[in-house]
Design a protein around this motif. Structure first.
Motif, PDB file in Angstrom:
ATOM      1  N   SER A 194      13.287  20.540   2.279  1.00 18.52           N
ATOM      2  CA  SER A 194      12.674  20.435   0.957  1.00 18.52           C
ATOM      3  C   SER A 194      11.433  19.547   1.044  1.00 18.52           C
ATOM      4  O   SER A 194      11.226  18.844   2.036  1.00 18.52           O
ATOM      5  N   PRO A 195      10.606  19.532  -0.001  1.00 22.49           N
ATOM      6  CA  PRO A 195       9.486  18.588  -0.026  1.00 22.49           C
ATOM      7  C   PRO A 195       9.937  17.140   0.164  1.00 22.49           C
ATOM      8  O   PRO A 195       9.268  16.361   0.848  1.00 22.49           O
ATOM      9  N   ALA A 196      11.067  16.773  -0.431  1.00 24.18           N
ATOM     10  CA  ALA A 196      11.557  15.405  -0.267  1.00 24.18           C
ATOM     11  C   ALA A 196      11.950  15.121   1.182  1.00 24.18           C
ATOM     12  O   ALA A 196      11.767  14.000   1.673  1.00 24.18           O
ATOM     13  N   ASP A 197      12.474  16.128   1.889  1.00 24.80           N
ATOM     14  CA  ASP A 197      12.794  15.955   3.310  1.00 24.80           C
ATOM     15  C   ASP A 197      11.526  15.666   4.107  1.00 24.80           C
ATOM     16  O   ASP A 197      11.523  14.816   5.006  1.00 24.80           O
ATOM     17  N   TYR A 198      10.454  16.382   3.788  1.00 26.34           N
ATOM     18  CA  TYR A 198       9.180  16.147   4.466  1.00 26.34           C
ATOM     19  C   TYR A 198       8.656  14.750   4.163  1.00 26.34           C
ATOM     20  O   TYR A 198       8.126  14.063   5.043  1.00 26.34           O
ATOM     21  N   HIS A 199       8.782  14.322   2.926  1.00 21.90           N
ATOM     22  CA  HIS A 199       8.313  12.983   2.560  1.00 21.90           C
ATOM     23  C   HIS A 199       9.022  11.924   3.392  1.00 21.90           C
ATOM     24  O   HIS A 199       8.393  10.994   3.909  1.00 21.90           O
ATOM     25  N   ALA A 200      10.328  12.065   3.531  1.00 20.42           N
ATOM     26  CA  ALA A 200      11.086  11.106   4.336  1.00 20.42           C
ATOM     27  C   ALA A 200      10.653  11.161   5.798  1.00 20.42           C
ATOM     28  O   ALA A 200      10.517  10.122   6.461  1.00 20.42           O
ATOM     29  N   TYR A 201      10.424  12.353   6.298  1.00 25.61           N
ATOM     30  CA  TYR A 201       9.974  12.524   7.685  1.00 25.61           C
ATOM     31  C   TYR A 201       8.610  11.868   7.891  1.00 25.61           C
ATOM     32  O   TYR A 201       8.374  11.177   8.883  1.00 25.61           O
ATOM     33  N   PHE A 202       7.687  12.093   6.940  1.00 24.88           N
ATOM     34  CA  PHE A 202       6.357  11.492   7.049  1.00 24.88           C
ATOM     35  C   PHE A 202       6.441   9.969   7.042  1.00 24.88           C
ATOM     36  O   PHE A 202       5.697   9.284   7.752  1.00 24.88           O
ATOM     37  N   ALA A 203       7.335   9.420   6.245  1.00 28.43           N
ATOM     38  CA  ALA A 203       7.481   7.967   6.182  1.00 28.43           C
ATOM     39  C   ALA A 203       7.989   7.412   7.506  1.00 28.43           C
ATOM     40  O   ALA A 203       7.470   6.407   8.007  1.00 28.43           O
ATOM     41  N   VAL A 204       8.989   8.056   8.067  1.00 24.25           N
ATOM     42  CA  VAL A 204       9.551   7.593   9.347  1.00 24.25           C
ATOM     43  C   VAL A 204       8.506   7.652  10.452  1.00 24.25           C
ATOM     44  O   VAL A 204       8.422   6.761  11.314  1.00 24.25           O
ATOM     45  N   ASN A 205       7.675   8.688  10.432  1.00 24.51           N
ATOM     46  CA  ASN A 205       6.693   8.888  11.492  1.00 24.51           C
ATOM     47  C   ASN A 205       5.317   8.311  11.165  1.00 24.51           C
ATOM     48  O   ASN A 205       4.362   8.560  11.893  1.00 24.51           O
ATOM     49  N   ARG A 206       5.239   7.572  10.079  1.00 25.02           N
ATOM     50  CA  ARG A 206       4.010   6.867   9.702  1.00 25.02           C
ATOM     51  C   ARG A 206       2.799   7.794   9.624  1.00 25.02           C
ATOM     52  O   ARG A 206       1.718   7.493  10.133  1.00 25.02           O
ATOM     53  N   ASN A 207       3.015   8.925   8.980  1.00 27.69           N
ATOM     54  CA  ASN A 207       1.930   9.881   8.774  1.00 27.69           C
ATOM     55  C   ASN A 207       1.206   9.508   7.489  1.00 27.69           C
ATOM     56  O   ASN A 207       1.504  10.001   6.405  1.00 27.69           O
ATOM     57  N   ASP A 208       0.239   8.613   7.615  1.00 29.86           N
ATOM     58  CA  ASP A 208      -0.381   8.010   6.438  1.00 29.86           C
ATOM     59  C   ASP A 208      -1.141   9.024   5.589  1.00 29.86           C
ATOM     60  O   ASP A 208      -1.116   8.946   4.354  1.00 29.86           O
ATOM     61  N   VAL A 209      -1.854   9.948   6.219  1.00 32.69           N
ATOM     62  CA  VAL A 209      -2.605  10.937   5.444  1.00 32.69           C
ATOM     63  C   VAL A 209      -1.644  11.814   4.650  1.00 32.69           C
ATOM     64  O   VAL A 209      -1.875  12.110   3.473  1.00 32.69           O
ATOM     65  N   ALA A 210      -0.551  12.234   5.283  1.00 35.25           N
ATOM     66  CA  ALA A 210       0.439  13.043   4.578  1.00 35.25           C
ATOM     67  C   ALA A 210       1.058  12.276   3.420  1.00 35.25           C
ATOM     68  O   ALA A 210       1.216  12.812   2.315  1.00 35.25           O
ATOM     69  N   LEU A 211       1.399  11.027   3.644  1.00 36.81           N
ATOM     70  CA  LEU A 211       2.002  10.229   2.578  1.00 36.81           C
ATOM     71  C   LEU A 211       1.039  10.034   1.418  1.00 36.81           C
ATOM     72  O   LEU A 211       1.424  10.137   0.250  1.00 36.81           O
ATOM     73  N   GLN A 212      -0.219   9.767   1.735  1.00 35.47           N
ATOM     74  CA  GLN A 212      -1.222   9.602   0.688  1.00 35.47           C
ATOM     75  C   GLN A 212      -1.373  10.900  -0.100  1.00 35.47           C
ATOM     76  O   GLN A 212      -1.534  10.884  -1.325  1.00 35.47           O
ATOM     77  N   THR A 213      -1.320  12.032   0.595  1.00 33.46           N
ATOM     78  CA  THR A 213      -1.465  13.330  -0.057  1.00 33.46           C
ATOM     79  C   THR A 213      -0.299  13.639  -0.975  1.00 33.46           C
ATOM     80  O   THR A 213      -0.472  14.137  -2.087  1.00 33.46           O
ATOM     81  N   LEU A 214       0.911  13.324  -0.530  1.00 31.22           N
ATOM     82  CA  LEU A 214       2.105  13.776  -1.233  1.00 31.22           C
ATOM     83  C   LEU A 214       2.689  12.778  -2.218  1.00 31.22           C
ATOM     84  O   LEU A 214       3.468  13.160  -3.088  1.00 31.22           O
ATOM     85  N   ARG A 215       2.354  11.527  -2.098  1.00 37.35           N
ATOM     86  CA  ARG A 215       3.082  10.492  -2.836  1.00 37.35           C
ATOM     87  C   ARG A 215       3.147  10.782  -4.335  1.00 37.35           C
ATOM     88  O   ARG A 215       4.225  10.791  -4.932  1.00 37.35           O
ATOM     89  N   THR A 216       2.036  11.014  -4.964  1.00 37.20           N
ATOM     90  CA  THR A 216       2.017  11.214  -6.410  1.00 37.20           C
ATOM     91  C   THR A 216       2.813  12.437  -6.797  1.00 37.20           C
ATOM     92  O   THR A 216       3.632  12.418  -7.734  1.00 37.20           O
ATOM     93  N   ASP A 217       2.595  13.555  -6.053  1.00 36.65           N
ATOM     94  CA  ASP A 217       3.274  14.787  -6.407  1.00 36.65           C
ATOM     95  C   ASP A 217       4.784  14.662  -6.219  1.00 36.65           C
ATOM     96  O   ASP A 217       5.562  15.124  -7.046  1.00 36.65           O
ATOM     97  N   LEU A 218       5.204  14.027  -5.134  1.00 29.21           N
ATOM     98  CA  LEU A 218       6.624  13.895  -4.896  1.00 29.21           C
ATOM     99  C   LEU A 218       7.287  12.967  -5.906  1.00 29.21           C
ATOM    100  O   LEU A 218       8.391  13.210  -6.372  1.00 29.21           O
ATOM    101  N   GLN A 219       6.596  11.906  -6.281  1.00 25.78           N
ATOM    102  CA  GLN A 219       7.147  11.003  -7.282  1.00 25.78           C
ATOM    103  C   GLN A 219       7.307  11.730  -8.615  1.00 25.78           C
ATOM    104  O   GLN A 219       8.322  11.626  -9.291  1.00 25.78           O
ATOM    105  N   ASP A 220       6.280  12.513  -8.972  1.00 23.87           N
ATOM    106  CA  ASP A 220       6.324  13.210 -10.248  1.00 23.87           C
ATOM    107  C   ASP A 220       7.394  14.295 -10.246  1.00 23.87           C
ATOM    108  O   ASP A 220       8.099  14.474 -11.246  1.00 23.87           O
ATOM    109  N   ASN A 221       7.534  15.026  -9.125  1.00 15.72           N
ATOM    110  CA  ASN A 221       8.376  16.211  -9.127  1.00 15.72           C
ATOM    111  C   ASN A 221       9.825  15.951  -8.719  1.00 15.72           C
ATOM    112  O   ASN A 221      10.719  16.699  -9.105  1.00 15.72           O
ATOM    113  N   PHE A 222      10.063  14.893  -7.937  1.00 17.62           N
ATOM    114  CA  PHE A 222      11.391  14.734  -7.381  1.00 17.62           C
ATOM    115  C   PHE A 222      12.041  13.389  -7.682  1.00 17.62           C
ATOM    116  O   PHE A 222      13.245  13.270  -7.616  1.00 17.62           O
TER     117      PHE A 222
END
Length: 224
Positions: A194-222
């Motif tokens: 799920s998108p939330a699974d990807y968010h957790a994966y990005f956090a563990v792997n320190r994918n800063d660009v991905a986290l910056q891209t997704l943070r607002t949308d994931l917070q709003d949607n999930f």
């Protein structure tokens, strides 16, 4: 704050800018942190000299861009020349390719979870980053869209990069992006996630660009 040098880079420096292209400026400062200021199509990056020199020695792709294509506007101490002399390619760019591929797979699988304009820009960014990294591994980096198309041999690269300023992710973009990833990216990091699974994966792997891209949308949607 002291400005030691000012350089123009990107499409305006290469001469392949089109109507509406950003004017990208690098300002070398004596500050201890980087900053970004955007005013319309003017984009100014203020970077400390010590950080730029360290990143050049480490083979950073942004510094590769600067030393290969930037045009000096004000550089009395030849800071750009010093950066070019200090730049060393990395043995490989596997980390950059992995992080850009991971974000690209998210975009291919969940295009409707992002603001359309942001999604279109990030699709283009992932494609460019992967190809620039692949070319840098050959010590022949290229940055212009037509050069990246030629390097890849895939016309779809021009399509994906050319859509960066659109206000939505086109219907065929996810399939085109997946096709590109099969040629130049890495396998998807998560199957049936799920998108939330990807968010957790990005956090563990320190994918800063991905986290910056997704943070607002994931917070709003999930997470609301």
């Amino acid at each position: 704050m002291t400005i030691a040098a000012v350089a123009l880079y990107g499409s305006q420096a290469r001469g392949d800018a089109v109507s509406g292209s950003d004017v990208d400026l690098l300002m070398i400062t004596d500050e201890d942190h980087a900053r970004h200021v955007s005013m319309g199509t003017l984009s100014i990056y203020l970077y400390p000299w010590t950080s730029l020199l360290r990143d050049a020695q480490a083979g950073d792709l942004f510094l590769c861009h600067i030393v290969r294509e930037a045009r000096s506007l004000h550089d009395p101490e030849n800071r750009l020349g010093s950066l070019a002399g200090a730049f060393r390619f990395k043995p490989n760019y596997a980390d950059e390719i992995r992080k850009a591929s991971d974000l690209a797979w998210y975009l291919a699988n969940f295009p409707d979870t992002l603001d359309g304009a942001l999604g279109a820009k990030r699709v283009a960014w992932t494609v460019r980053t992967i190809l620039i990294a692949r070319a840098a591994e050959r010590h022949s980096p290229c940055f212009a869209a037509d050069a990246l198309v030629a390097f890849s041999g895939l016309p779809l690269v021009g399509t994906l990069i050319g859509r960066k300023d659109e206000q939505y992710i086109a219907e065929d973009t996810p399939n085109l992006l997946a096709c590109f990833l099969q040629h130049y990216g890495l396998p998807a990091p998560i199957r049936d996630g799920s998108p939330a699974d990807y968010h957790a994966y990005f956090a563990v792997n320190r994918n800063d660009v991905a986290l910056q891209t997704l943070r607002t949308d994931l917070q709003d949607n999930f997470y609301s």
